[in-house]
Write a protein that holds these residues in place. Structure first.
Motif: not given
Length: 258
Positions: A196-225
């Motif tokens: 499966l994939a997770l469509d993740m949104t934090w503030s203006a940051g958005n990323k589609l992460l599949f099973d077995g992946q990592s990434g960051g949700l980035v906005d001017l206020g910071g980052t959620v890894g």
């Protein structure tokens, strides 16, 4: 809607604001509130490959050297924050049901990253557990009244948020589960598994992460890894009807500016 590499449209099942129903639902619902099915699985052409080396998102929590109660909502002070390679050991002094309690969190996340909490930081710990045939667990550490500034969070469960809550309510991060992009993988006696994939949104940051992946949700206020070690469901539960309808192992860690 995502497109395949040959220009055709990939089938997608997207569940929005997950985590509001019981863990006893059957696939492809994956234990979430609403879903929209746009077709059938078309294969791996739109399915993101797992990262190499493997992503890790393990965590365990203890209260006074024992198992935690099923619900914690407690103010805490960080007493230890030690990182050694992928392992992060976090100690907290929390007030649980009017009593001081020592809470220990062991988090393993790879690829590695630095700590986002320091000794002396004051935060609120939210923890929920749900017993099925298995145990669903979620936790979030954030400033009081503001889950949007999530310092650390984790999922080990068959749906992405505690019952009666959305992921955005609990973690400050909106999470939609996306199905229908990956072909089944035969992994053992319980039959094929679907990534499966997770469509993740934090503030203006958005990323589609599949099973077995990592990434960051980035906005001017910071980052959620985000580390998604597991996001899967069985293709057919008939072979093993006592297994979860889906399974998610995720760690999130936020880093914010002043």
């Amino acid at each position: 809607m995502p497109s395949t590499t040959d220009g055709s449209t990939a089938a997608v099942t997207t569940t929005t604001d997950p985590g509001t129903t019981s863990g006893t639902t059957t696939p492809p619902d994956t234990g979430n509130e609403t879903s929209t099915d746009t077709g059938t699985t078309t294969g791996d052409s739109a399915c993101g490959e797992p990262d190499a080396p493997a992503v890790m998102a393990l965590w365990d929590i203890h209260v006074n050297d024992g198992p935690p109660p099923g619900t914690i909502s407690a103010p805490c002070t960080v007493t230890a924050s030690d990182v050694a390679g992928p392992q992060w050991t976090l100690g907290l002094d929390c007030t649980i049901d009017g009593q001081t309690a020592a809470v220990d969190l062991l988090i393993t996340r790879a690829p590695e990253s630095g700590p986002t909490l320091a000794v002396g930081d004051m935060r609120v710990l939210e923890y929920r557990a749900e017993q099925i045939f298995w145990t669903n667990e979620w936790f979030s550490i954030h400033p009081e009244g503001n889950p949007f500034l999530v310092a650390l969070a984790g999922i080990k469960a068959d749906h992405v948020a505690p019952p009666g809550m959305t992921a955005k309510d609990f973690f400050g991060v909106a999470i939609a589960v996306v199905d229908g992009l990956c072909a089944p993988i035969d992994l053992g006696p319980c039959g094929p598994t679907i990534r499966l994939a997770l469509d993740m949104t934090w503030s203006a940051g958005n990323k589609l992460l599949f099973d077995g992946q990592s990434g960051g949700l980035v906005d001017l206020g910071g980052t959620v890894g985000v580390w998604v070690a597991k996001a899967t469901r069985p293709n057919d539960r008939a072979a093993c009807d006592d297994i979860p309808p889906a399974w998610f192992e995720v760690v999130m860690a936020g880093s914010f500016g002043p």
